[in-house]
Design a protein around this motif. Structure first.
Motif, PDB file in Angstrom:
ATOM      1  N   VAL A   1      13.762 -39.936   1.603  1.00 28.73           N
ATOM      2  CA  VAL A   1      13.048 -40.498   2.491  1.00 28.73           C
ATOM      3  C   VAL A   1      12.781 -39.977   3.907  1.00 28.73           C
ATOM      4  O   VAL A   1      13.506 -39.133   4.155  1.00 28.73           O
ATOM      5  N   HIS A   2      12.000 -40.762   4.612  1.00 21.52           N
ATOM      6  CA  HIS A   2      11.370 -40.183   5.869  1.00 21.52           C
ATOM      7  C   HIS A   2      12.010 -40.616   6.855  1.00 21.52           C
ATOM      8  O   HIS A   2      12.430 -40.139   8.136  1.00 21.52           O
ATOM      9  N   ASP A   3      12.513 -42.137   6.826  1.00 21.83           N
ATOM     10  CA  ASP A   3      13.031 -42.662   7.966  1.00 21.83           C
ATOM     11  C   ASP A   3      14.254 -43.148   7.852  1.00 21.83           C
ATOM     12  O   ASP A   3      14.418 -44.239   7.300  1.00 21.83           O
ATOM     13  N   ALA A   4      15.224 -42.497   8.066  1.00 20.55           N
ATOM     14  CA  ALA A   4      16.680 -43.110   8.002  1.00 20.55           C
ATOM     15  C   ALA A   4      17.398 -42.345   9.478  1.00 20.55           C
ATOM     16  O   ALA A   4      17.118 -41.328   9.828  1.00 20.55           O
ATOM     17  N   THR A   5      18.192 -43.317   9.922  1.00 24.63           N
ATOM     18  CA  THR A   5      18.836 -43.147  11.166  1.00 24.63           C
ATOM     19  C   THR A   5      20.372 -43.006  10.928  1.00 24.63           C
ATOM     20  O   THR A   5      20.774 -44.037  10.397  1.00 24.63           O
ATOM     21  N   ALA A   6      20.781 -42.277  11.582  1.00 28.35           N
ATOM     22  CA  ALA A   6      22.347 -42.150  11.102  1.00 28.35           C
ATOM     23  C   ALA A   6      23.151 -43.121  12.045  1.00 28.35           C
ATOM     24  O   ALA A   6      22.429 -43.599  13.175  1.00 28.35           O
ATOM     25  N   ARG A   7      24.122 -43.629  11.484  1.00 26.19           N
ATOM     26  CA  ARG A   7      25.120 -44.603  12.084  1.00 26.19           C
ATOM     27  C   ARG A   7      26.400 -44.211  12.154  1.00 26.19           C
ATOM     28  O   ARG A   7      27.143 -44.801  11.600  1.00 26.19           O
ATOM     29  N   PRO A   8      26.601 -43.397  13.167  1.00 27.61           N
ATOM     30  CA  PRO A   8      27.975 -42.631  13.377  1.00 27.61           C
ATOM     31  C   PRO A   8      29.020 -43.922  13.658  1.00 27.61           C
ATOM     32  O   PRO A   8      30.309 -43.706  13.644  1.00 27.61           O
TER      33      PRO A   8
END
Length: 165
Positions: free
Chosen positions: A82-89
């Motif tokens: 996928v192109h749009d994934a945001t880390a959620r630490p």
């Protein structure tokens, strides 16, 4: 970014029918910078296995919402680019948030439990919340399910797999 999306057999059926998968709350797992930092050793394949195992554990939680009479209790994980994934630490080292649904054309593979894992998975579904809260017996039960290796399937094999259930 390569992501590991926790799923159920019902979600795989929906993916095959609609050619799209909506991850629960947009949650998936990946080899994030924070996951790399958490492991002093380990190559990309080993870290990908960690993300896959985390997604398989999340699949147990999804199975808790499934009608047990509808489909066999089997963990499933989709692997996609996928192109749009945001880390959620803030949630965990490997957690990412997807910006939208995963298209079938972005799916690289699926991992699904074999029939021999069903009893262990069924027990783990009932124990996963207690394990999260520190119950050692429940943790052992969840570990039994996690000890079962997931079988690999190419995206084009999913319709046949689901038909055989």
């Amino acid at each position: 970014m390569r992501v590991y999306v926790p799923a159920t057999l019902a979600m795989l059926q929906q993916l095959v029918a609609d050619q799209l998968l909506h991850a629960r709350s947009g949650t998936a797992f990946a080899v994030t910078p924070r996951l790399r930092e958490a492991y002093s050793e380990g190559d990309d394949d080993e870290l990908a296995d960690v993300a896959l195992r985390e997604a398989a554990l999340a699949s147990l939680r999804l199975l808790g919402d499934q009608d047990p009479e509808e489909l066999p209790p089997r963990r499933a994980v989709l692997v996609a680019e996928v192109h749009d994934a945001t880390a959620r630490p803030d949630l965990d080292d490997a957690v990412v948030r997807l910006a939208g649904p995963v298209a079938m054309t972005d799916v690289i593979a699926a991992y699904v439990d074999n029939a021999d894992a069903e009893d262990a998975v069924r027990a783990a579904i009932d124990a996963v919340d207690a394990a999260d809260l520190g119950d050692e017996d429940a943790d052992f039960i969840v570990g039994d399910a996690q000890d079962h290796d997931l079988a690999w399937y190419a995206p084009q094999e999913l319709p046949f797999l689901l038909e055989l259930l």
